[in-house]
Motif scaffolding. Structure first.
Motif, PDB file in Angstrom:
ATOM      1  N   TYR B 141      71.407  45.419 -53.816  1.00  0.00           N
ATOM      2  CA  TYR B 141      71.463  46.624 -52.996  1.00  0.00           C
ATOM      3  C   TYR B 141      70.626  47.715 -53.624  1.00  0.00           C
ATOM      4  CZ  TYR B 141      75.444  44.328 -50.839  1.00  0.00           C
ATOM      5  OH  TYR B 141      76.246  43.436 -50.209  1.00  0.00           O
ATOM      6  N   GLY B 142      69.953  48.453 -52.779  1.00  0.00           N
ATOM      7  CA  GLY B 142      69.136  49.542 -53.283  1.00  0.00           C
ATOM      8  C   GLY B 142      69.826  50.867 -53.051  1.00  0.00           C
ATOM      9  N   PRO B 143      69.082  51.962 -53.225  1.00  0.00           N
ATOM     10  CA  PRO B 143      69.677  53.288 -53.026  1.00  0.00           C
ATOM     11  C   PRO B 143      70.089  53.489 -51.575  1.00  0.00           C
ATOM     12  CG  PRO B 143      67.300  53.432 -53.346  1.00  0.00           C
ATOM     13  CD  PRO B 143      67.675  52.021 -53.630  1.00  0.00           C
ATOM     14  N   HIS B 144      71.148  54.277 -51.379  1.00  0.00           N
ATOM     15  CA  HIS B 144      71.601  54.596 -50.017  1.00  0.00           C
ATOM     16  C   HIS B 144      70.897  55.851 -49.542  1.00  0.00           C
ATOM     17  CE1 HIS B 144      74.722  51.581 -50.217  1.00  0.00           C
ATOM     18  NE2 HIS B 144      75.065  52.026 -51.395  1.00  0.00           N
ATOM     19  N   VAL B 145      70.019  55.687 -48.579  1.00  0.00           N
ATOM     20  CA  VAL B 145      69.270  56.831 -48.087  1.00  0.00           C
ATOM     21  C   VAL B 145      69.653  57.055 -46.634  1.00  0.00           C
ATOM     22  CG1 VAL B 145      66.977  57.746 -47.677  1.00  0.00           C
ATOM     23  CG2 VAL B 145      67.390  56.243 -49.628  1.00  0.00           C
ATOM     24  N   LEU B 146      70.141  58.239 -46.317  1.00  0.00           N
ATOM     25  CA  LEU B 146      70.666  58.509 -44.988  1.00  0.00           C
ATOM     26  C   LEU B 146      69.639  58.266 -43.893  1.00  0.00           C
ATOM     27  CD1 LEU B 146      73.192  59.442 -43.536  1.00  0.00           C
ATOM     28  CD2 LEU B 146      72.311  61.782 -43.640  1.00  0.00           C
ATOM     29  N   VAL B 147      68.412  58.695 -44.154  1.00  0.00           N
ATOM     30  CA  VAL B 147      67.403  58.598 -43.101  1.00  0.00           C
ATOM     31  C   VAL B 147      67.110  57.137 -42.733  1.00  0.00           C
ATOM     32  CG1 VAL B 147      65.299  58.521 -44.481  1.00  0.00           C
ATOM     33  CG2 VAL B 147      65.294  59.725 -42.307  1.00  0.00           C
ATOM     34  N   ASN B 148      67.307  56.229 -43.678  1.00  0.00           N
ATOM     35  CA  ASN B 148      67.113  54.805 -43.363  1.00  0.00           C
ATOM     36  C   ASN B 148      68.053  54.327 -42.277  1.00  0.00           C
ATOM     37  OD1 ASN B 148      65.280  54.746 -45.384  1.00  0.00           O
ATOM     38  ND2 ASN B 148      66.550  53.622 -46.847  1.00  0.00           N
ATOM     39  N   TYR B 149      69.257  54.942 -42.216  1.00  0.00           N
ATOM     40  CA  TYR B 149      70.223  54.565 -41.187  1.00  0.00           C
ATOM     41  C   TYR B 149      69.954  55.311 -39.892  1.00  0.00           C
ATOM     42  CZ  TYR B 149      73.025  52.472 -44.923  1.00  0.00           C
ATOM     43  OH  TYR B 149      73.458  51.710 -45.964  1.00  0.00           O
ATOM     44  N   ILE B 150      69.680  56.594 -40.032  1.00  0.00           N
ATOM     45  CA  ILE B 150      69.595  57.445 -38.840  1.00  0.00           C
ATOM     46  C   ILE B 150      68.310  57.203 -38.049  1.00  0.00           C
ATOM     47  CG2 ILE B 150      69.571  59.817 -38.027  1.00  0.00           C
ATOM     48  CD1 ILE B 150      72.108  59.478 -39.250  1.00  0.00           C
ATOM     49  N   GLN B 151      67.201  57.042 -38.755  1.00  0.00           N
ATOM     50  CA  GLN B 151      65.927  56.947 -38.030  1.00  0.00           C
ATOM     51  C   GLN B 151      65.889  55.775 -37.058  1.00  0.00           C
ATOM     52  OE1 GLN B 151      63.193  54.955 -37.924  1.00  0.00           O
ATOM     53  NE2 GLN B 151      61.393  56.246 -37.698  1.00  0.00           N
ATOM     54  N   PRO B 152      66.249  54.552 -37.485  1.00  0.00           N
ATOM     55  CA  PRO B 152      66.229  53.466 -36.508  1.00  0.00           C
ATOM     56  C   PRO B 152      67.218  53.697 -35.371  1.00  0.00           C
ATOM     57  CG  PRO B 152      66.696  52.611 -38.707  1.00  0.00           C
ATOM     58  CD  PRO B 152      66.674  54.083 -38.816  1.00  0.00           C
ATOM     59  N   TRP B 153      68.331  54.338 -35.659  1.00  0.00           N
ATOM     60  CA  TRP B 153      69.300  54.601 -34.599  1.00  0.00           C
ATOM     61  C   TRP B 153      68.687  55.525 -33.555  1.00  0.00           C
ATOM     62  CZ3 TRP B 153      72.176  58.701 -32.574  1.00  0.00           C
ATOM     63  CH2 TRP B 153      73.279  58.339 -31.796  1.00  0.00           C
ATOM     64  N   LEU B 154      67.971  56.533 -34.024  1.00  0.00           N
ATOM     65  CA  LEU B 154      67.369  57.480 -33.092  1.00  0.00           C
ATOM     66  C   LEU B 154      66.197  56.865 -32.334  1.00  0.00           C
ATOM     67  CD1 LEU B 154      67.321  60.788 -35.169  1.00  0.00           C
ATOM     68  CD2 LEU B 154      68.666  60.300 -33.113  1.00  0.00           C
ATOM     69  N   THR B 155      65.400  56.057 -33.019  1.00  0.00           N
ATOM     70  CA  THR B 155      64.200  55.559 -32.349  1.00  0.00           C
ATOM     71  C   THR B 155      64.441  54.250 -31.590  1.00  0.00           C
ATOM     72  OG1 THR B 155      63.543  54.391 -34.348  1.00  0.00           O
ATOM     73  CG2 THR B 155      62.628  56.590 -34.020  1.00  0.00           C
ATOM     74  N   LEU B 156      65.397  53.451 -32.026  1.00  0.00           N
ATOM     75  CA  LEU B 156      65.593  52.158 -31.374  1.00  0.00           C
ATOM     76  C   LEU B 156      66.872  52.133 -30.535  1.00  0.00           C
ATOM     77  CD1 LEU B 156      64.596  49.873 -34.366  1.00  0.00           C
ATOM     78  CD2 LEU B 156      63.226  50.393 -32.361  1.00  0.00           C
TER      79      LEU B 156
END
Lengths: 295, 1218
Positions: B141-156
């Motif tokens: 597991y790598g670092p938890h970055v919020l934008v990694n979760y939010i961006q695909p949710w918003l765009t996809l």
């Protein structure tokens, strides 16, 4: 032929005591079971129709132990439930044919004649090739009647049969039932007093799981002959009258409240004696158990 | 406005009071949690499970299922008011349509969006918990970055929900029918899968990316080449095709929304429709019969006739169901398509051979059947109850057993139809394609004896579940749950013991050569086992069958207990007994006769092997110098006996006092010295096998340490004999056992090896850590390593050996080994063949035996020598014999001319059954799989003749691999594989033209780029090639481009020189990749040395593209083309991190093309007007080029994609002509 119900009791898991030590003797002919909603009528009907077990008591059709020999009773049974469904994609003709077969009419041409005649009797012959899913409520009820009569049953149970039927359909139904053969017991369970008064030679009144009265309708009326009085009153005075008299029913007539009371003696106070009808008999028994006041 | 808020808030409150909302959220959460916590993601070992790529990928996939959710959530809000007739109130309220419409829509939409966030929470918590509890190693597991979760949710996800939501909302408004929602959801889902499937073949990828409403293809296409490094850091930006796609489809959603709003009004939607009475046709008057007297008969026949009647009406109910028909239609369409297209290799389909067709039923059709079975078994069992008919039907005097049996029979009848449907569809497809060898018996056996029992078993399991659960939806959920556990959870938990997975059997496949072969045996036993068990379940759980109106669990339990003594339960126990009996037989066969190990046990044993024996890795061991093989093959019994007379020599400088010999494919082997069996020690100690419950398992002694009676001094020679056999008893848990079959034996398993074998170690670093082993460096020794230089890559057990063999087999089969046939005779009902290989060859051979037809031909080499060509093939597989032959004839002549004379007097091809799909080059012998081209359909002239290509590749191996024997250093396999791939490419180009190679090269590039994005350790530079995607795909590209730069003559001279020095060299030092590079460098001009450096020593990529291309007419058929190109070279590290290179300029092709047309053979042909190399510096460059002869249509930089470029499609654009 006699159906003897003895000390039948049933309590549901949620605590509701649906049947409380019920005993009835039902002879051949039309028997009316009258009672308000929730009285236990349907429970009793289902128990006799082998769909449910009772906690205690017995039901015997002559020497047939109904509760323990279900299959044998089913061979003689015709049942029209209160709420039922059908297979929506099957046509009326095919469905009734299937049901007739399930009721033991094995011969194919015999069955065909039976199906056609039954459908004709309930005025569904012209709709016989339509899918049951397209039937209106009234049409479904008529089909239900037809299937209950298939196979020449000797014990017929109809539960709220005239619900959903318009007045002419109801009359047709009355005629149909009255044509039934001699050696048949028909139990008509209903809350519509007119059904019983029109058709039944014997009746019972059931409320809150108990039998309040059993006998002939005419006997019931005779018992209360001359004891029913009527008066129109103002709504606000109702509680006053309730305290004073044995009120059995209230009704709105032309905007005013019409009170009917039972009194063995002349009550005075403007009350007028009226002709006793079966409704009075019904309400007089029911009012012993539940409050009949509709306001 | 206030009204809007009221309705909006009501909608939200209503939703959150329904358990369904939480169930949907919980489901999405649970799935994401399990996948991320348990590490079940497609991330390769160097990619974090919670990398931005994996997060976006999962959200994208889940949003497709979100479409089904959208149908459930968005289709309902307004319909609710219609169904419950509360809509009629709307007329009387002072409510505007806007407030109502917006309130219902936005309320539900907000809830839908909330539900989709379940995935994000699941992924996040799964990662946290997975790492914290050690369920999956923390380093994955790598670092938890919020934008990694939010961006695909918003765009996809969000736009997808908008599109689906508005669609279903509009659908309910226009149709007023809830069925359009249920079927709409399923139809959309299936249509989407279908179109994605079709889209794979479309050339215009831009179109596909824009047309995909849910952007799944868009996302996949944009991220398909991301390297491990990039997958850990890259968030797909909202630009380019993705942005365009989102805008287009969001506008489509807006269109649905506006249309729905416009159409909707209270009057339109809620008013009761008066059903138009159809004009009655001439009515049939009812004719009363004379007498209607019926006498019901309940005697003997009644129950039987009722059974028939009930079954018939149930079948009728199922077949008339609109969902059944639509799902079946979907399945049939997919089936027809799968039959039609089948499996393609290099985009070429096969002829619709019946054996091959049977495999395709399992692609999509079986999924549809599965859905039908699961769904309709439940529907059937609960039908009376759900429809309300049971209050009537339960009072019929039919026995309970008749009622239940009728349901089962109906389902058995319907599934029979499902099992038979592929037959007419297959026959029609075959006929349309002009293939008339129907082989009906294969269809029937597969449908009735294999597939049908499978379907019935599924029915039985679901049936039993629904007997237990009286509530239909609980039953559906439980059935799906059971199948998810069997089909998915067990796999994820690494449980693969087939006897645990209800209705599963070891896989089977039909072969034209071998039919069903020995695989029928395991199918029979497993079918017996599962059918008996299924019948037990159905009969036993029939005690829970509900009849009557008392459906609470207490009364059902009471009735069930009463039924325990009934004859049906007794019958169920009989079936249980049969199941246990057949299960015992299977257990004996799988566990004891075939040594079943769980996946984890297998891993542990590999770890134990390394831990216990690694210290033997470099002990001195002798090498074989001569082999005399006696092999006796018994195809019918699947048995073979081997006797090897080996001459071994101590070629080391140390004495050898014991032999270490191992073979994990032979059933037994013994080593004899001087006629006496040598004693041995089995040095491994293993844990007891988990499944060895009887404690009687006999561990095979596959590794033997044999002390020699006399120590072998350096230089000593010894004769030993190996007595071995291969025995097949019963059947294993999985696997085809393809070595020895009734027709088509192909085995190379009979040579035991010397010493410790590194390739048997665990290679996955993640798995190694579980057993306390350090990471494994998969690199071979360095180029100058002494051990590496004096050992051969293909086998360290020998250098070159002399080989002779006598092989016997059944009288109707031909046995083949490398070597020239000396004599053939029959003796004692066995057929014998004597082969001698009179020149030294490497120490790996195969024995092949089958019932063959042989095509005999001849080729004449440039020096006049004749070579016999023999093609051993299955009788009916004559479709492409000319292609095999052509490749051999052309190749033998061409390669002998350009490289060195062919070293043998014969060259053979042997077809073997399609249990494996490869071809392999042994000395003058090439076994070639049945599925690798024998039945391919090359009627399209543009198809890539891969039969020719692969045959040429295998032939080239006779030079690259057999004349040149690679040493045991890193990258040396490329002098075998990359050169074979290159030589085959050149030969195919000569036969079919450059244009025909284009698609192939594009596919090679695609495979290389995909291969490196799945890398789990590190990507090596070409000179140290250690993966298939490097030595095959990158090799072909690198060498083809080099040849383009330096010319045919230069490359051929280099190869000729290379083969001149190292060809047939029997003594070390053996050649490696640096030797080949040396020769290539010799023949490459200095100005191009940078190219060799870039392609061999570094990982180099280009970003080439055309910015603009315009042309001006300057005369009659003369044009001046102005071309602006952009170019940048990049170097990547082993994990895929790229840095721009600093350089002056590189030589790249600039090309201008006229319109494409077709040549005389009907093949596509490009028509270059101009193609020259220019030195292009990094950045943008503007060029002006004059062309004449035709109108320029396309222009490009590196237009033939000879260089490695991650976006090959932007190298060429259309020219705008002024």
């Amino acid at each position: 032929m006699e159906l003897i119900i003895q000390n039948l009791s049933k309590t549901y898991p949620n605590g509701v005591k649906a049947l409380n030590d019920i005993s009835l003797t039902i002879q051949q002919g039309m028997f009316g079971l009258l009672g308000p909603n929730g009285a236990g009528k349907s429970t009793l009907m289902r128990t006799i129709a082998t769909l449910q077990d009772a906690d205690s008591g017995s039901v015997f059709l002559d020497d047939l132990d109904v509760l323990h020999d279900k299959q044998k009773l089913r061979e003689k049974l015709g049942y029209l439930p209160q709420d039922f469904g059908l297979y929506p994609r099957i046509t009326a003709e095919v469905m009734l044919d299937h049901i007739a077969q399930m009721k033991g009419v094995i011969n194919k041409s015999e069955r065909k004649d039976l199906v056609n005649s039954l459908l004709n009797k309930v005025n569904l012959f012209k709709d016989r090739k339509k899918a049951l899913g397209t039937f209106s409520g009234g049409m479904r009820q008529r089909f239900g009647i037809a299937q209950a009569l298939a196979g020449n049953p000797s014990l017929i149970i109809v539960d709220e049969p005239t619900a959903g039927l318009d007045p002419s359909e109801r009359n047709r139904f009355y005629n149909l039932l009255s044509e039934l053969g001699e050696n048949t017991i028909v139990i008509l369970s209903t809350h519509i007093v007119e059904d019983v008064s029109t058709l039944c030679s014997q009746m019972a009144i059931i409320c809150l799981g108990e039998v309040l009265m059993q006998g002939k309708p005419s006997d019931g009326i005779k018992e209360l002959e001359g004891q029913i009085y009527q008066k129109s009153i103002a709504k606000e005075d109702l509680s006053q009258y309730k305290g004073q008299f044995d009120v059995i029913s209230t009704q709105l007539k032309e905007g005013k409240l019409s009170l009917r009371i039972k009194s063995e003696t002349e009550p005075g106070s403007g009350f007028v004696p009226t002709v006793t009808n079966l409704e009075d008999v019904y309400f007089s028994y029911i009012s012993q158990k539940v409050d009949p006041i509709t306001l | 406005m206030q009204d809007f808020w009221n309705i909006f808030k009501f909608e939200i409150r209503y939703r959150f009071s329904r358990p369904a909302t939480y169930a949907y959220f919980g489901m999405l959460f649970a799935i994401a949690f399990l996948l991320f916590g348990g590490g079940f993601t497609p991330a390769s070992e160097k990619v974090y499970h919670n990398s931005p790529y994996v997060i976006a990928s999962l959200q994208s996939i889940i949003s497709i299922f979100g479409v089904l959710l959208a149908s459930a959530i968005m289709g309902v809000p307004i319909y609710r008011d219609l169904e419950h007739k509360t809509g009629t109130f709307m007329f009387s309220y002072p409510l505007t349509k806007t407030a109502y419409f917006m309130g219902r829509f936005w309320g539900s939409f907000v809830v839908l969006l909330f539900i989709t966030t379940g995935v994000m929470f699941g992924m996040y918590f799964g990662s946290l918990i997975g790492a914290a509890t050690g369920w999956t190693e923390a380093e994955r597991y790598g670092p938890h970055v919020l934008v990694n979760y939010i961006q695909p949710w918003l765009t996809l996800v969000l736009p997808n929900m908008w599109i689906a939501g508005t669609l279903f909302f509009a659908l309910i408004i226009f149709t007023r029918n809830i069925k359009s929602i249920y079927s709409g959801g399923i139809v959309l889902f299936i249509a989407y899968l279908f179109s994605s499937f079709l889209a794979q073949d479309i050339e215009n990828k831009d179109l596909v990316q824009l047309l995909d409403p849910f952007a799944l293809n868009t996302f996949n296409y944009e991220t398909r080449y991301l390297t491990p490094f990039e997958q850990n850091t890259f968030v797909l930006p909202l630009q380019g095709n993705l942005l365009l796609n989102r805008v287009i489809w969001s506008l489509a959603g807006l269109l649905f929304f506006v249309a729905a709003y416009w159409k909707f009004s209270f009057t339109y939607f809620f008013q009761e429709r008066i059903k138009g009475t159809k004009k009655s046709e001439k009515e049939e008057a009812y004719q009363a019969p004379s007498q209607v007297k019926v006498f019901p008969d309940f005697s003997g026949k009644y129950q039987w006739l009722s059974l028939v009647a009930l079954s018939k009406i149930e079948v009728s109910n199922i077949l008339k169901d609109i969902y059944f028909r639509s799902i079946l239609l979907g399945g049939a369409i997919f089936l027809a398509l799968d039959f039609w297209i089948g499996n393609t290799l290099y985009s070429v389909s096969n002829f619709p051979v019946t054996s091959f067709l049977m495999e395709f039923k399992g692609f999509d059709y079986s999924l549809f059947v599965f859905i039908i079975i699961v769904f309709f078994t439940g529907e059937s069992i609960h039908r009376s109850q759900s429809s309300g008919y049971s209050v009537i039907s339960d009072t019929f005097p039919v026995k309970d057993s008749v009622l239940l049996t009728s349901k089962f029979l109906a389902l058995a009848g319907v599934t029979l139809i499902l099992a038979l449907i592929p037959i007419p569809i297959g026959l029609i497809v075959q006929t349309i394609k002009g293939y008339f060898t129907y082989e009906l018996q294969i269809y029937l056996i597969d449908s009735l004896l294999i597939t049908y029992p499978d379907y019935l078993q599924m029915v039985m399991l679901v049936f039993a579940v629904h007997l237990i659960f009286n509530n239909k939806f609980a039953g559906h959920a439980a059935s799906i749950g059971v199948w998810v556990v069997i089909g998915l959870v067990l796999d994820l938990a690494k449980v693969n013991f087939t006897m645990f997975k209800f209705s599963y059997k070891p896989s089977y496949i039909w072969s034209d050569m071998n039919g069903l072969g020995h695989l029928g045996k395991s199918l029979f036993w497993f079918n017996l086992y599962w059918t008996a068990f299924g019948l037990f379940l159905v009969l036993f759980f029939s005690i829970f069958f509900t009849r009557g109106s008392e459906t609470n669990f207490a009364s059902r339990w009471k009735v069930a207990k009463q039924r325990l003594g009934s004859p049906i339960v007794k019958l169920s126990l009989v079936f249980l007994f049969i199941a246990l009996g057949s299960g015992a037989f299977i257990y004996q066969s799988v566990v004891y006769d075939n040594g079943y190990l769980t996946i984890r046990e297998g891993e542990k044993r590999s770890a134990d092997y390394e831990k216990q024996l690694k210290h033997y890795q470099f002990i001195p061991q002798p090498k074989v110098v001569s082999v005399f093989l006696s092999a006796d093959i018994y195809p019918e019994e699947r048995k073979a006996d081997f006797k090897l007379d080996l001459t071994i020599v101590n070629k080391t400088d140390s004495p050898i006092d014991s032999l270490h010999m191992h073979s994990n494919s032979l059933s037994n082997f013994d080593i004899l010295y001087d006629g006496k069996a040598l004693d041995y020690r089995f040095p491994l100690s293993y844990d007891k096998r988990k499944f060895d419950i009887l404690n009687k398992y006999e561990q095979k002694h596959w590794y033997k340490i044999l002390p020699l009676p006399q120590t072998m001094q350096p230089g000593d020679t010894l004769q030993i004999q190996v007595l071995a056999n291969l025995v097949n008893k019963g059947f294993p848990n999985s696997g085809y056992g393809r070595d020895l079959v009734h027709n088509g034996t192909f085995t190379s398993a009979f040579l035991p090896s010397f010493g410790y074998n590194e390739s048997l170690e665990l290679s996955s670093d993640e798995t190694r850590r579980k057993y306390d082993l350090g990471p494994k460096d998969t690199d071979l020794p360095k180029h100058d390593d002494p051990f590496g230089l004096r050992n051969l890559l293909f086998s360290q057990d020998a250098d070159f050996v002399s080989f002779e063999a006598i092989v016997s087999t059944s009288p109707n089969q031909i046995a083949v080994v490398p070597g020239y046939l000396q004599k053939e005779w029959t003796e004692n009902g066995r057929r014998y063949f004597h082969y001698i290989q009179d020149t030294p060859i490497q120490y790996f051979f195969s024995v092949v035996s089958a019932d063959y037809e042989v095509l005999l031909e001849e080729a004449t080499l440039p020096d006049g020598q004749k070579v016999a060509i023999e093609i051993y093939h299955h009788q009916r597989h004559t479709f492409n014999l000319d292609r095999f032959l052509a490749a051999y004839k052309d190749g033998l002549v061409y390669f002998s001319e350009k490289y060195s004379p062919f070293q043998f007097r014969q060259m053979r091809i042997l077809e073997f059954p399609r249990y494996a799909g490869f071809a392999q080059s042994f000395p003058n012998t090439v076994p070639f799989s049945e599925s690798f081209g024998w039945v391919a359909d090359f009627s399209d002239p543009n198809s890539f003749d891969y039969v020719y290509f692969v045959t040429a590749h295998e032939l080239a191996h006779q030079w690259w691999g057999h004349q040149i024997a690679p040493n045991y250093t890193r990258g040396s396999n490329l002098i075998s594989e990359a050169l074979a791939e290159y030589s085959a490419l050149i030969l195919t180009e000569r036969a079919y033209g450059k244009d025909n190679m284009k698609r192939f090269l594009k596919d090679e590039l695609d495979r290389y780029l995909r291969g490196r994005s799945n890398e789990s350790k590190k990507e090596n530079a070409f000179i140290n090639a250690d993966r298939g995607y490097i030595w095959y795909q990158k090799g072909a590209l690198v060498l083809y481009a080099l040849r383009d730069y330096i010319g045919d003559e230069a490359i051929d001279s280099a190869l000729k020189g290379f083969v001149g020095e190292f060809g047939l060299k029997e003594h070390p030092p053996f050649p490696g990749s640096s030797d080949l590079l040396r020769y290539l460098t010799m023949h490459t001009p200095d100005s191009m040395h940078y190219f060799l450096e870039d392609t061999w020593q570094k990982i180099t990529l280009y970003e080439n593209k055309v910015v603009d291309a315009a042309a001006e007419k300057t005369g009659d058929e003369e044009y001046l083309v102005t071309l602006t190109v952009s170019s940048q070279k990049l170097y990547a590290d082993s994990l895929g991190r790229e840095t721009p290179a600093i350089y002056e300029g590189d030589y790249l092709d600039i090309g201008i093309f006229a319109k494409e047309d077709k040549d005389e053979n009907g093949r596509n042909r490009t028509n270059p007007l101009y193609i020259q190399k220019h030195k292009i510096s990094p950045g943008e460059t503007k060029l002006q080029i004059k062309v004449k002869g035709a109108v320029p249509v396309k222009a490009g930089i590196d237009p033939y994609n000879k260089l490695i470029d991650r976006i090959p499609d932007d190298n060429v654009v259309n020219v705008t002509v002024n």
